[in-house]
Structure formats: structure tokens, C-alpha cells
Design a protein around this motif. Structure first.
Motif, short mmCIF file in Angstrom:
data_model
loop_
_atom_site.label_atom_id
_atom_site.label_comp_id
_atom_site.label_asym_id
_atom_site.label_seq_id
_atom_site.Cartn_x
_atom_site.Cartn_y
_atom_site.Cartn_z
N ILE A 17 0.88 -1.17 0.00
CA ILE A 17 0.00 0.00 0.00
C ILE A 17 0.91 1.21 0.00
CG2 ILE A 17 -1.68 1.32 1.33
CD1 ILE A 17 -2.58 -1.42 2.56
N ALA A 18 0.89 1.99 -1.08
CA ALA A 18 1.84 3.11 -1.18
C ALA A 18 1.27 4.38 -0.55
CB ALA A 18 2.21 3.37 -2.64
N GLU A 19 -0.03 4.47 -0.42
CA GLU A 19 -0.69 5.68 0.08
C GLU A 19 -1.25 5.42 1.46
OE1 GLU A 19 -1.81 8.49 0.87
OE2 GLU A 19 -3.27 9.17 -0.61
N GLY A 20 -0.61 6.00 2.46
CA GLY A 20 -1.12 5.88 3.81
C GLY A 20 -1.14 7.23 4.48
N TYR A 21 -2.21 7.53 5.21
CA TYR A 21 -2.36 8.82 5.88
C TYR A 21 -3.57 8.72 6.80
CZ TYR A 21 -2.62 13.92 6.43
OH TYR A 21 -2.64 15.20 6.93
N TYR A 56 6.48 2.26 6.20
CA TYR A 56 7.54 3.10 5.65
C TYR A 56 7.15 4.57 5.74
CZ TYR A 56 9.33 -1.29 3.81
OH TYR A 56 9.81 -2.57 3.70
N PHE A 57 8.15 5.43 5.94
CA PHE A 57 7.92 6.86 6.06
C PHE A 57 8.79 7.62 5.06
CE2 PHE A 57 7.07 4.86 10.14
CZ PHE A 57 5.79 5.29 10.39
N SER A 58 8.63 8.95 5.04
CA SER A 58 9.42 9.74 4.10
C SER A 58 10.78 10.10 4.68
CB SER A 58 8.67 11.02 3.71
OG SER A 58 8.47 11.84 4.84
N SER A 94 2.48 11.08 6.14
CA SER A 94 2.45 10.17 4.99
C SER A 94 3.22 8.90 5.32
CB SER A 94 3.09 10.85 3.78
OG SER A 94 2.32 11.95 3.35
N TYR A 95 2.61 7.76 5.00
CA TYR A 95 3.32 6.50 5.20
C TYR A 95 2.94 5.53 4.09
CZ TYR A 95 -0.91 4.50 7.35
OH TYR A 95 -2.18 4.06 7.59
N ALA A 96 3.55 4.38 4.10
CA ALA A 96 3.23 3.30 3.16
C ALA A 96 3.43 2.00 3.93
CB ALA A 96 4.14 3.35 1.94
N ALA A 97 2.96 0.89 3.36
CA ALA A 97 3.04 -0.36 4.10
C ALA A 97 3.29 -1.52 3.16
CB ALA A 97 1.74 -0.60 4.87
N CYS B 40 1.73 8.44 -4.90
CA CYS B 40 2.44 7.96 -3.72
C CYS B 40 3.38 6.85 -4.16
CB CYS B 40 1.45 7.44 -2.67
SG CYS B 40 0.32 8.74 -2.14
N THR B 75 9.05 6.29 1.51
CA THR B 75 7.94 6.60 0.63
C THR B 75 7.93 8.10 0.36
OG1 THR B 75 5.55 6.38 0.29
CG2 THR B 75 6.26 6.87 2.52
N HIS B 77 5.22 10.93 -1.06
CA HIS B 77 3.87 11.24 -1.52
C HIS B 77 3.96 12.55 -2.30
CE1 HIS B 77 1.57 8.46 1.49
NE2 HIS B 77 2.67 7.91 1.04
N GLN B 108 0.69 4.51 -6.10
CA GLN B 108 -0.75 4.62 -5.87
C GLN B 108 -1.16 6.06 -6.13
OE1 GLN B 108 -1.94 2.64 -2.29
NE2 GLN B 108 -3.98 3.54 -2.22
#
Lengths: 133, 133, 133, 133
Positions: A17-21, A56-58, A94-97, B40, B75, B77, B108
Motif C-alpha cells: 500500500i503506497a498511500e497511507g495517511y 515506511y515513512f518519508s 504520509s506513510y506506506a506499508a 504515492c 515513501t 507522496h 498509488q
């Protein structure tokens, strides 16, 4: 073709999942309408699935692994909001998983955003990887 | 299976987003609720990824390449709103994008539309291509 | 890797959208906020694409083919609302669509629903088929 | 390439939806704006499709099979709300679904949530499995 557990392999062992928030604000009442982000996990196999999630974070190293079990023939709608071991997921960040399972599972990503007084939804099947974990 | 960077290849080198549109209006306050469109990008590999984005329109030649780096195990975004080199993305204009990376990544696509006083969201995993770029 | 048209094959020749529905009502003003459903087509290939669309219903034979051209290195955000040859798409009616192209394209499906005074959005990459058309 | 039924295989025999949830509340009027969840099934093949749906929960054995027929060259936008044989789908409850068909079909998942006075939408193509059912 309808016997539970008799079907072939459904899903994959690795999902992204690339889009997390997770918004920190909500205008709804109660947990159903609280702003949240979920990974919905389906285990249609005959064995329980041990699942590990890396986040994962930026601007920092990844967090995790978070561990969760999805029993055979069950679904778990896991809220990222609720993760706290080894650490909670920060809000407004912003994160990803990446989700890895020792059994094939299916992962769908959903967010409910109730920051404004009319909720918004997004959902997509996560990205499966068919390479061995 | 939980060592960061130890997992197999996650993602693809080429991704496409066919639906792009940045509304020029917003009713929310601050950058979080500004109407925006994002790609993302998750780089779960052990090497930093050099990414190039080409943007396609209905009635003119493509713009780009836009260049962005996604560090290993991070990641990004990326908001299309913020791109300005070699040129900004016009608002209220249909576009599409192809994203190419020298490392496998996951992409994404998300839009937050706050033209009206209750935001709307859309998101989908982009379309991966497994042919060499 | 950034030369337009130099990239490898992006997309597929056949795409399916199973969820189609154009609301007849809108609360927004102007075409941008009118309730609509779109298939966003990206042709990142070096040749123009001849595209044919068949529309399927629950209780009658399919309509079409609708024909559209997507020039090389262009995107067309086609609204189902605007199709009228050989016949318009009925409103408030469930439909589905199969999109076939003689060049590889990418298709993303989007609906903007403004029946209520806060718009809602959905979007997903359509389902590609890699069998020859 | 436009003869209905003449195209190649479109879709898959097995599809999974990991995110299911039917809100019990609605603020819209009439069935169009009632909170609902749908699996949109497209059968672009030349033969009618016998479809079976198993529904999975977090804390009980699966329900089903639910049986539905999708005629050749037709689409069925099936609401989970309407399933009642062998049992209705409980509201406000997380579930998931596996859809198996003896013909290739395409499945797209959509939810309309009208709990609050501005509806929200989500949609994604379901996860296809290309293993034999």
C-alpha cells in the motif's frame, strides 16, 4: 466449487500500500465514523496466516514488524489507527506499508476521512507481488 | 520475512496513471485540505530509486521529464500540484502520467477534491507494466 | 528512459469496466461538476490508437461499437455522458463496458456523483486482459 | 474487433473482495441513495455464467454459497444488501467475499455510503485469481 477451503490459491504472499495517511481530526461520532485507515485482509485458505506489516515513512527508518494472525476462512479489517506494538502510527503523516503473509491472502486498502462534516471514502485492492517473500 | 530490505522485488519499473485532473478551487483551509492530486511512491528496495515522470495531455506534446528521488526504504507522496521543473501542471486540465523508475517501486494515485464544502477522495493503485522501460 | 514514445509497451489491448452508472441528477454547476462517468484513456505508444467500446446492460443486447481515436502520446478523458453514436447511454441505468484498442493503452474509470450537494468520487484502473482482442 | 461475443477471454473465474461493510444507516431517499454495497459482474463471454459467492466474517464460519446467474453479454450489479438465501448479510459488520464463476467474468466492487447527508463512494476492481477454481 463452493466448498469453503476447497478453492485454489486466492491472493498473494506480499502486498504493498503506497498511500497511507491517518487524519487526526474527525467530525463523525463513534469509532465507525472516526477518520481511519484500514487494511482488510482475507484468508480464504485452509491454514491460519501469520502476517507481518512493515510501515515506511518519508524521513525515518521503517517501523515494525507489526504482527497479526488471520485465521483460516476469516477476514480481519485491521485499522492502522489501532497498531501500537512496537509503536503507534503517527497521525497526519504520509506513510506506506508492505504486508507479508505465510499463506496467500487478499489485501484491500480503505480510508474513511471525516475531517469535514461529510465523510469521504477511498479504497483500492493493494498491489500484489508474486515473488517469494 | 520481516527484515527491511530483505524482501524480494516489490513493485514494477513502469507505472501509468490515466486519470489526472487538479481542480483549481478548494474550500478547505491549509495544504492538507487543498484540492490536490498525488502519486504515492514506495521504494521497498535496498537502493535509492531515480524516478522520471512524463505527463500527457489531450492536445499538446507531453511535459517532462520531471525527476524525483525516492530513497531506499522510504515513501514519497508527491503532489502533482508541486511540480514546476520543467513546467507546472496546468489546473482544470485533463492529463495522464507515466512513471519510470530504475528500481522497482509501487505507485498509488490519489486525489482530494475540496471544490465543494465536503471533500471527496479517490484512490487506485496505478497500472504496472512489467516490460523493461 | 525519458524519451516520449521510446518506452516499452504500456498497457493492454482490452480493458473492462464492470461498474457503470450515470446519475441523471446533479447539484453542481457547469460541466466540471455535472454528475458524469469517464473512461480515461492513455496512449503512450508511438502510433495513434483506434478504440472501440461495447456497452453491456442487464436486460438488453449490448450497444455499440462506439469509436474513438486516441492520438500517439495523448490522453483522452472520454465521458460516457457524451457518447451518442450509435445511441446515447441511458441515465440511472446499470451498465458495463469493454474497451478494445489496436494499440496498447491504459484505462482508468472515474465517476463524479453530484446528486447531493457535496460531490463524491470513485476511480479505479480498469481490468486489463492480455489475451488478443 | 467489435462483434459482441467474438472477443477473447475477458476476466477470470475467481475474484476476491476483502473489504465489505454495509452501513445500516442512510440519509438519502429511495433505493438509489440507500447505503449499499455492490459487486458488479460483467459476463462478456458467449455463455451464461453460473456464479457462487462465499461471504467471510471475522468471528464465524463463512456464509453461502449464494448463487446468481449472469447471462451471456449482460452485466448484473448485485447488491449484497439484497442477498437472503441462505441468509442475509448482517449490517454494520466487516465481511469479505470470494466470487467464483464457471465462465470468465469481471468483478468490480462499489460502496455507496449515505450515513451522513452527503454520500461517499468507493470502488475498485476486485482481485482476480487465475488459478482454477
Amino acid at each position: 466449487m463452493s466448498e469453503p477451503g476447497s478453492n485454489g490459491v486466492i491472493g498473494a504472499h506480499t502486498w504493498a500500500i503506497a498511500e497511507g495517511y491517518i487524519p487526526s481530526d474527525s467530525s463523525g461520532e463513534g469509532p465507525a465514523l472516526e477518520s481511519h485507515e484500514a487494511a482488510c485482509l482475507l484468508n480464504a485458505s485452509g491454514d491460519h496466516a501469520d502476517v507481518e506489516i512493515m510501515v515506511y515513512f518519508s524521513d525515518r527508518d521503517p517501523a515494525g514488524p507489526y504482527r497479526i494472525v488471520v485465521p483460516s476462512l476469516r477476514t480481519v479489517h485491521m485499522r492502522f489507527n489501532d497498531l501500537d506494538d512496537p509503536e503507534p502510527i503517527p497521525r497526519d503523516t504520509s506513510y506506506a506499508a508492505v504486508i507479508e503473509s505465510d499463506q496467500p491472502i487478499v489485501v484491500q486498502h480503505t480510508r474513511l476521512d471525516s475531517r469535514q462534516p461529510a465523510l469521504a471514502l477511498l479504497s483500492t485492492v493493494a498491489h500484489p507481488s508474486f515473488h517469494p517473500a
